[in-house]
Design a protein around this motif. Sequence first.
Motif, PDB file in Angstrom:
ATOM      1  N   UNK A 277     -59.908  17.454  -1.893  1.00 56.79           N
ATOM      2  CA  UNK A 277     -60.743  16.272  -1.525  1.00 56.79           C
ATOM      3  C   UNK A 277     -61.745  15.467  -2.694  1.00 56.79           C
ATOM      4  N   UNK A 278     -60.613  14.173  -2.317  1.00 56.55           N
ATOM      5  CA  UNK A 278     -60.488  12.966  -3.652  1.00 56.55           C
ATOM      6  C   UNK A 278     -59.765  11.848  -2.583  1.00 56.55           C
ATOM      7  N   UNK A 279     -59.536  10.743  -3.230  1.00 61.36           N
ATOM      8  CA  UNK A 279     -58.645   9.712  -3.233  1.00 61.36           C
ATOM      9  C   UNK A 279     -57.407  10.078  -3.838  1.00 61.36           C
ATOM     10  N   UNK A 280     -56.234  10.046  -3.034  1.00 61.73           N
ATOM     11  CA  UNK A 280     -55.005  10.701  -4.313  1.00 61.73           C
ATOM     12  C   UNK A 280     -53.926   8.996  -3.620  1.00 61.73           C
ATOM     13  N   UNK A 281     -53.464   8.375  -4.611  1.00 58.00           N
ATOM     14  CA  UNK A 281     -52.635   7.397  -4.554  1.00 58.00           C
ATOM     15  C   UNK A 281     -51.202   7.860  -4.208  1.00 58.00           C
ATOM     16  N   UNK A 282     -50.031   6.416  -4.025  1.00 57.91           N
ATOM     17  CA  UNK A 282     -49.122   7.080  -3.623  1.00 57.91           C
ATOM     18  C   UNK A 282     -47.918   8.410  -4.534  1.00 57.91           C
ATOM     19  N   UNK A 283     -48.509   8.064  -5.631  1.00 54.74           N
ATOM     20  CA  UNK A 283     -48.091   8.265  -7.258  1.00 54.74           C
ATOM     21  C   UNK A 283     -48.302   9.224  -7.739  1.00 54.74           C
ATOM     22  N   UNK A 284     -49.512  10.062  -6.881  1.00 54.42           N
ATOM     23  CA  UNK A 284     -49.995  11.413  -6.922  1.00 54.42           C
ATOM     24  C   UNK A 284     -51.216  11.352  -8.072  1.00 54.42           C
ATOM     25  N   UNK A 285     -51.543  10.175  -8.033  1.00 54.27           N
ATOM     26  CA  UNK A 285     -52.798   9.955  -9.083  1.00 54.27           C
ATOM     27  C   UNK A 285     -54.493   9.900  -7.988  1.00 54.27           C
TER      28      UNK A 285
ATOM     29  N   UNK B  33     -42.041  22.540 -14.188  1.00 53.11           N
ATOM     30  CA  UNK B  33     -41.136  21.847 -13.046  1.00 53.11           C
ATOM     31  C   UNK B  33     -39.655  22.405 -11.667  1.00 53.11           C
ATOM     32  N   UNK B  34     -39.584  23.316 -11.589  1.00 56.96           N
ATOM     33  CA  UNK B  34     -39.311  23.884 -10.804  1.00 56.96           C
ATOM     34  C   UNK B  34     -39.669  23.944  -9.479  1.00 56.96           C
ATOM     35  N   UNK B  35     -39.901  22.831  -8.932  1.00 57.16           N
ATOM     36  CA  UNK B  35     -40.659  22.526  -7.791  1.00 57.16           C
ATOM     37  C   UNK B  35     -41.054  21.104  -7.075  1.00 57.16           C
ATOM     38  N   UNK B  36     -40.837  21.070  -6.638  1.00 61.08           N
ATOM     39  CA  UNK B  36     -41.127  19.818  -6.223  1.00 61.08           C
ATOM     40  C   UNK B  36     -42.731  19.769  -5.515  1.00 61.08           C
ATOM     41  N   UNK B  37     -43.489  18.337  -5.957  1.00 62.74           N
ATOM     42  CA  UNK B  37     -44.791  18.648  -5.440  1.00 62.74           C
ATOM     43  C   UNK B  37     -45.750  17.227  -5.190  1.00 62.74           C
ATOM     44  N   UNK B  38     -46.075  17.292  -4.089  1.00 61.57           N
ATOM     45  CA  UNK B  38     -46.685  16.296  -3.048  1.00 61.57           C
ATOM     46  C   UNK B  38     -48.063  15.918  -2.729  1.00 61.57           C
ATOM     47  N   UNK B  39     -48.479  15.130  -3.158  1.00 59.45           N
ATOM     48  CA  UNK B  39     -50.367  15.018  -2.903  1.00 59.45           C
ATOM     49  C   UNK B  39     -50.861  14.235  -2.038  1.00 59.45           C
ATOM     50  N   UNK B  40     -51.711  15.382  -1.524  1.00 59.65           N
ATOM     51  CA  UNK B  40     -53.032  13.471  -0.215  1.00 59.65           C
ATOM     52  C   UNK B  40     -53.598  13.499  -0.328  1.00 59.65           C
ATOM     53  N   UNK B  41     -54.572  12.572   0.091  1.00 56.57           N
ATOM     54  CA  UNK B  41     -56.126  13.049   0.561  1.00 56.57           C
ATOM     55  C   UNK B  41     -56.305  13.973   1.008  1.00 56.57           C
ATOM     56  N   UNK B  42     -56.805  15.100   0.876  1.00 58.73           N
ATOM     57  CA  UNK B  42     -57.134  15.860   2.353  1.00 58.73           C
ATOM     58  C   UNK B  42     -57.146  15.230   4.382  1.00 58.73           C
TER      59      UNK B  42
END
Length: 313
Positions: A72-80, A105-114
Motif C-alpha cells: 500500500x504505497x508507491x513502489x518503483x521499477x527497482x523495488x524502492x 537470498x534463496x528466493x527471488x522477490x518482486x514488489x509493486x503498488x497494491x
Amino acid sequence: MSYVYGVDVGGTSVKIGLFSGEGELIEKWSIPTNTDNNGEAILPDIASSIDAKSKEKGISDSEILGVGLGLPGPVDDRGIIRKAVNLHWNDTFNVEEKLAACFDGRLKVKAGNDANVAALGEAWMGAGKGYKNIVMVTLGTGIGGGVIINGQIVTGTRGAAGEIGHIYTGTDTEEPCNCGNRGCLEQFASATGIVRLLKEELENNPDEASEMRNKPLDSKNMWEAVKNGDELSIRVAERFGKYLGTGLSVVAGVLNPEIIIIGGGVSMSGDVIMPYITKNFREHVFHASGDTIFTRATLGNDGGIYGAAALLI
Ligand SMILES: [Zn+2]
C-alpha cells in the motif's frame, strides 16, 4: 512442478497465496500485520510464514519461481518504496532486497503498488484476461488505480502512475483529501465519497422522503436504495457516475485502453453501478475510445495475491 507465492500486504492483515506456475491458486491464508516499531517485523513475518508453508508442502526452494508483493504505497521499477503510511513505514528503501535478505537470498522477490498489482491480477486470471491494455479502478475507502499497457504495469518515475483517485475533479471540497489536495476524484466516487454525496443530498433536501433516512449511510445501502427506485439515492448515483465517468474519460484520452475494470467494495453492489459510469464516460470521451469495454472485476479480494504472483510470471 513450479510454484509462486503472491503476497498482498494490508494495514491489518497480510494475505498470502500459494500458486502453481500456471496460475492455479493452491492455498491461501493470512497473517496479522504487525505495525509495531515502524512495522519492522512485517517482512520477516512474511518470510517465515512462506518458509513454513513450503516445508509443510514439501516444496524446495528450487521449485519456487519467487515471491511477489503488493504494497500500500508507491513502489518503483527497482523495488524502492518511499512510504507506506498504513504499515508505519516512513523510510525510503528497497523492499525487494530487504525481503530477499529475509530468505538469505534463496528466493527471488518482486514488489509493486497494491492497486497496480490488483490490475495485473485481473489481467492474468480475471476480467482482463486476454487484453493487453487495461485500466483498473478499485473503489474502496479510497480509489486505487492500475494501468497495464502491452501487458506490463505502468509504474511511472516514482511508482505513482495510475493514481486515478487523485485526479482533480474541478469541484473544490471544504475538507482536504488524504493526499492533502482538495477536490480529488476519490472524495466523490469512493465508498467514502458516496457517503459524502449522500449526506449532502439528505441535508440539502430535508423535506424529501428517502429510504436512506432510516438506514446506516453506506455505499451498499445506497445502491440497494437505487435498485428500489429511491429518487434521492438515484441522484447520488448520477453524481457519482458523473465524477467517475468523466474522470475515466480523461484517463482514456491519455491511454486509450481496450477495457476498464471496476473493482473494490463498491463494485460488489453489482451491475447497478455500471450505467451511471458508462453514460458519463461515453458522453465525454474522445470518439476513438468510445468503444472501451467496461466490466466489473472477477477476482474480488483475491486480486491482490493473484497480481503479486503474476509479478514473477
Ligand atoms: Zn487526493
